[in-house]
Design an enzyme around this catalytic site. Structure first.
Site, PDB file in Angstrom:
ATOM      1  N   CYS A  82      35.209  59.381-126.452  1.00 17.04           N
ATOM      2  CA  CYS A  82      36.369  59.275-125.563  1.00 17.04           C
ATOM      3  C   CYS A  82      37.627  59.809-126.275  1.00 17.04           C
ATOM      4  O   CYS A  82      37.674  60.971-126.630  1.00 17.04           O
ATOM      5  CB  CYS A  82      36.497  57.830-125.098  1.00 17.04           C
ATOM      6  SG  CYS A  82      37.547  57.663-123.679  1.00 17.04           S
ATOM      7  N   HIS A 169      31.314  56.592-122.785  1.00 21.62           N
ATOM      8  CA  HIS A 169      31.007  55.550-123.766  1.00 21.62           C
ATOM      9  C   HIS A 169      29.498  55.316-123.880  1.00 21.62           C
ATOM     10  O   HIS A 169      28.926  54.634-123.038  1.00 21.62           O
ATOM     11  CB  HIS A 169      31.703  54.239-123.372  1.00 21.62           C
ATOM     12  CG  HIS A 169      33.154  54.246-123.716  1.00 21.62           C
ATOM     13  ND1 HIS A 169      33.624  53.939-124.966  1.00 21.62           N
ATOM     14  CD2 HIS A 169      34.230  54.583-122.988  1.00 21.62           C
ATOM     15  CE1 HIS A 169      34.926  54.059-124.994  1.00 21.62           C
ATOM     16  NE2 HIS A 169      35.326  54.458-123.805  1.00 21.62           N
ATOM     17  N   GLU A 171      28.028  53.347-125.781  1.00 23.38           N
ATOM     18  CA  GLU A 171      27.749  51.937-126.105  1.00 23.38           C
ATOM     19  C   GLU A 171      27.857  51.027-124.883  1.00 23.38           C
ATOM     20  O   GLU A 171      27.444  49.870-124.936  1.00 23.38           O
ATOM     21  CB  GLU A 171      28.709  51.455-127.206  1.00 23.38           C
ATOM     22  CG  GLU A 171      30.144  51.160-126.783  1.00 23.38           C
ATOM     23  CD  GLU A 171      31.009  52.400-126.607  1.00 23.38           C
ATOM     24  OE1 GLU A 171      30.463  53.525-126.560  1.00 23.38           O
ATOM     25  OE2 GLU A 171      32.227  52.239-126.472  1.00 23.38           O
ATOM     26  N   SER A 223      31.080  22.423-142.749  1.00 20.35           N
ATOM     27  CA  SER A 223      31.469  21.684-141.545  1.00 20.35           C
ATOM     28  C   SER A 223      30.260  21.315-140.712  1.00 20.35           C
ATOM     29  O   SER A 223      30.366  20.526-139.781  1.00 20.35           O
ATOM     30  CB  SER A 223      32.390  22.558-140.706  1.00 20.35           C
ATOM     31  OG  SER A 223      31.645  23.652-140.183  1.00 20.35           O
ATOM     32  N   GLY A 224      29.101  21.910-141.054  1.00 20.44           N
ATOM     33  CA  GLY A 224      27.921  21.675-140.227  1.00 20.44           C
ATOM     34  C   GLY A 224      27.765  22.743-139.169  1.00 20.44           C
ATOM     35  O   GLY A 224      26.737  22.840-138.520  1.00 20.44           O
ATOM     36  N   VAL A 226      27.348  26.656-137.737  1.00 13.95           N
ATOM     37  CA  VAL A 226      26.357  27.646-138.142  1.00 13.95           C
ATOM     38  C   VAL A 226      26.863  28.476-139.336  1.00 13.95           C
ATOM     39  O   VAL A 226      26.151  28.642-140.326  1.00 13.95           O
ATOM     40  CB  VAL A 226      26.045  28.615-136.964  1.00 13.95           C
ATOM     41  CG1 VAL A 226      24.976  29.617-137.350  1.00 13.95           C
ATOM     42  CG2 VAL A 226      25.638  27.833-135.736  1.00 13.95           C
ATOM     43  N   ASP A 227      28.106  28.943-139.242  1.00 16.53           N
ATOM     44  CA  ASP A 227      28.595  29.859-140.267  1.00 16.53           C
ATOM     45  C   ASP A 227      28.673  29.204-141.641  1.00 16.53           C
ATOM     46  O   ASP A 227      28.168  29.747-142.633  1.00 16.53           O
ATOM     47  CB  ASP A 227      29.985  30.408-139.877  1.00 16.53           C
ATOM     48  CG  ASP A 227      29.955  31.093-138.523  1.00 16.53           C
ATOM     49  OD1 ASP A 227      28.846  31.436-138.065  1.00 16.53           O
ATOM     50  OD2 ASP A 227      31.029  31.263-137.920  1.00 16.53           O
ATOM     51  N   SER A 229      27.161  26.560-142.657  1.00 16.36           N
ATOM     52  CA  SER A 229      25.832  26.134-143.131  1.00 16.36           C
ATOM     53  C   SER A 229      25.061  27.309-143.719  1.00 16.36           C
ATOM     54  O   SER A 229      24.452  27.199-144.790  1.00 16.36           O
ATOM     55  CB  SER A 229      25.003  25.542-141.994  1.00 16.36           C
ATOM     56  OG  SER A 229      25.681  24.489-141.394  1.00 16.36           O
TER      57      SER A 229
END
Ligand code: XMP
Length: 511
Positions: A82, A169, A171, A223-224, A226-227, A229
């Site tokens: 583009c 585009h 994508e 913190s528990g 996902v990231d 952990s």
């Protein structure tokens, strides 16, 4: 160690993350950088290919974002998308100008399948256009490889220099053959082998962490979520008990959450985990505070203070691990994009913090890649597939001043909502769902008695990237069941509303 890098140069559009996702889905590692990255720096990064992606600017405009022309002399294949195509034409002596019609939306384009970029595609393809501009005059050495009825150039190539441009585009979901086009560019033109897998990433990252950390001590904010952990387990696999995880129970977690985190990571994973019960401190600092940004800042700062105190007790700590992920990095600062909300895990550390360095093992990964890494690390699926939970926790889901009473009400209502969504199986489709304690109380009636109690809002969204989201169409019967349960089981709630706003214009969290 990152081999087979593809660079995405961002000219200020909104498609950078999406194209990055698509490329990684093709098993090729890529990074988004601002378009001003110098040719020298690019050379050092040694990418296999470069993609320009950008917004609908007028390339003739003085302030139009530009890249260095030297990039075209590096011998690295370039694909301009583009605005990326228009700026390539412009910088190389061609011309881009407004088209006959304001092109935006779907169009059918005739393509030349002898071009390496379009090899194996149908002759005609539907594609998604974003912009009223297109290339009117080709630069020397280029030829058109896709056209529309009005003979506008919709794709070009300079075979010899491996420079390509597409006006649409690839994508976007609306370009059905887009992934094939990207694969042609990545595999056939750039020569990528497509061997980027999460298992490889995890093994390499663990080795890199071992080499970097050596015998030093590391502290992790757990913190528990996902990231944090996944980040913590990755570092634990690298250096074992040299890592101490601190779970700050700020009193703003969901029902039973801190206990669960402690049980899994301390007892099952045998990690060095210290739980700090800091509820009083946080509530004291939040007393009387109603402004959302101020609440976020206070919670973020207090978090760091607690860590710092723990770090001092442990002795000298060299590194602090954070679960920052790639969208946080992009949202917090490529180009001049407006900061919508401060994400406290990026750039929000107070100056007085005295750790030597921050380690962010996930800073190059998108959310679903973090989950894949979690599975590769052996973290149980139910933890890896947890819905996101913001660092400031329920502090930003109690609207207005945060009090213990309000938190207790919210925790109970939220637990019922989540339980019902899980039981219905809708948790597979809904990406984030939670309750909010609105700052509002209203009149109700229970039996013969007038009540004046809180309103709970339910929020449920489906999204792929958390930058855009749709509100989820939860069946009425289920909403009714949830509503009945909350008003019957949770004291001081007499009204439930369902949030039917997308992002944008609303954000997912209410504060
Ligand atoms: P918004 O509300 O900006 O949220 O649409 C997008 C996603 O980000 C999460 N979120 C946060 N995560 N720290 C975090 O780690 C934060 O301060 C924070 N604020 C929002 C939110 O839950 C959603 O998934």
């Amino acid at each position: 160690m990152k081999n087979e890098l593809v660079l995405i140069l961002d000219f200020g559009g909104q498609y950078g993350q999406l194209i990055a996702r698509r490329i990684r889905d093709c098993n090729v590692y890529c990074e988004v950088h601002p378009c001003t990255l110098s040719a020298d720096k690019i050379k050092k990064l040694n990418p296999k290919g470069i993609i320009f992606i950008g917004a609908p600017y007028d390339v003739d405009d003085e302030n139009a974002p530009k890249c260095s022309v030297e990039i075209f002399e590096l011998g690295i294949p370039v694909l301009g998308v583009c605005y990326g195509m228009q700026i390539m034409a412009h910088l190389l002596g061609g011309e881009a100008a407004p088209g006959n019609v304001g092109e935006y939306g779907n169009a059918t384009v005739e393509i030349d399948t002898t071009s390496k970029l379009f090899a194996g595609l149908d002759n005609e393809t539907t594609c998604f256009l974003c912009n009223g501009y297109n290339v009117k005059k080709l630069p020397v050495g280029f030829e058109a490889v896709a056209k529309t009825d009005d003979f506008s150039v919709f794709a070009f190539e300079n075979k010899e220099k491996a420079l390509y441009g597409v006006q649409f585009h690839p994508e976007a979901n609306h370009t059905p053959q887009g992934t094939k086009i990207l694969k042609n560019f990545l595999y056939n033109i750039c020569g990528c082998s497509g061997d980027w897998t999460m298992e490889d990433f995890v093994v390499r990252e663990i080795q890199a962490l071992q080499a970097k950390i050596g015998g030093k001590k590391v502290l992790c904010a757990m913190s528990g979520g996902v990231d944090s952990s996944v980040a913590a387990v990755m570092v634990h696999k690298a250096v074992g008990k040299q890592l101490t995880c601190v779970l700050v129970d700020h009193g703003l977690m969901r029902k039973n959450e801190a206990d669960e985190v402690e049980a899994v990571f301390k007892h099952e994973f045998d990690m060095n985990l210290i739980r700090v019960n800091a509820k009083e401190r946080f509530l004291n600092r939040l007393k009387g505070i109603t402004d959302p940004e101020q609440k976020r800042k206070i919670i973020g700062e207090e978090f760091i203070r607690v860590f710092e105190e723990e770090a001092k007790k442990i002795g000298s700590v060299d590194y602090l691990v954070q679960g920052t992920i790639y969208p946080d990095v992009i949202e917090s600062g490529i180009g001049d994009k407006a900061v919508i909300k401060s994400h406290h895990n990026v750039g929000g550390l107070p100056d007085y913090i005295d750790f030597k360095e921050i380690i962010e093992p996930l800073k190059d990964l998108f959310k679903d890649e973090v989950r894949k890494a979690g599975i590769a690390l052996g973290i149980p699926a139910h933890l890896v597939w947890r819905q996101p939970f913001p660092g400031p926790g329920l502090g930003i889901r109690v609207i207005g001043e945060v009090t213990e009473e309000k938190l207790e009400i919210l925790r109970e209502a939220d637990a019922i909502f989540r339980e019902e969504i899980m039981n219905s199986g809708l948790n597979q489709e809904i990406n984030q769902y939670f309750a909010v304690l609105t700052g509002m109380r209203s009149v109700g009636v229970t039996g013969d008695e007038r009540t004046y109690d809180y309103t709970i809002a339910l929020r449920a969204v489906s999204t792929t990237d958390f930058m855009n989201a749709h509100w989820s169409r939860i069946p009425y019967d289920l909403l009714e069941k949830i509503s009945n349960r909350i008003v019957n089981e949770v004291e001081h709630v007499n009204r439930i509303v369902y949030d039917i706003t997308g992002k944008p214009p609303a954000t997912i969290e209410w504060e």
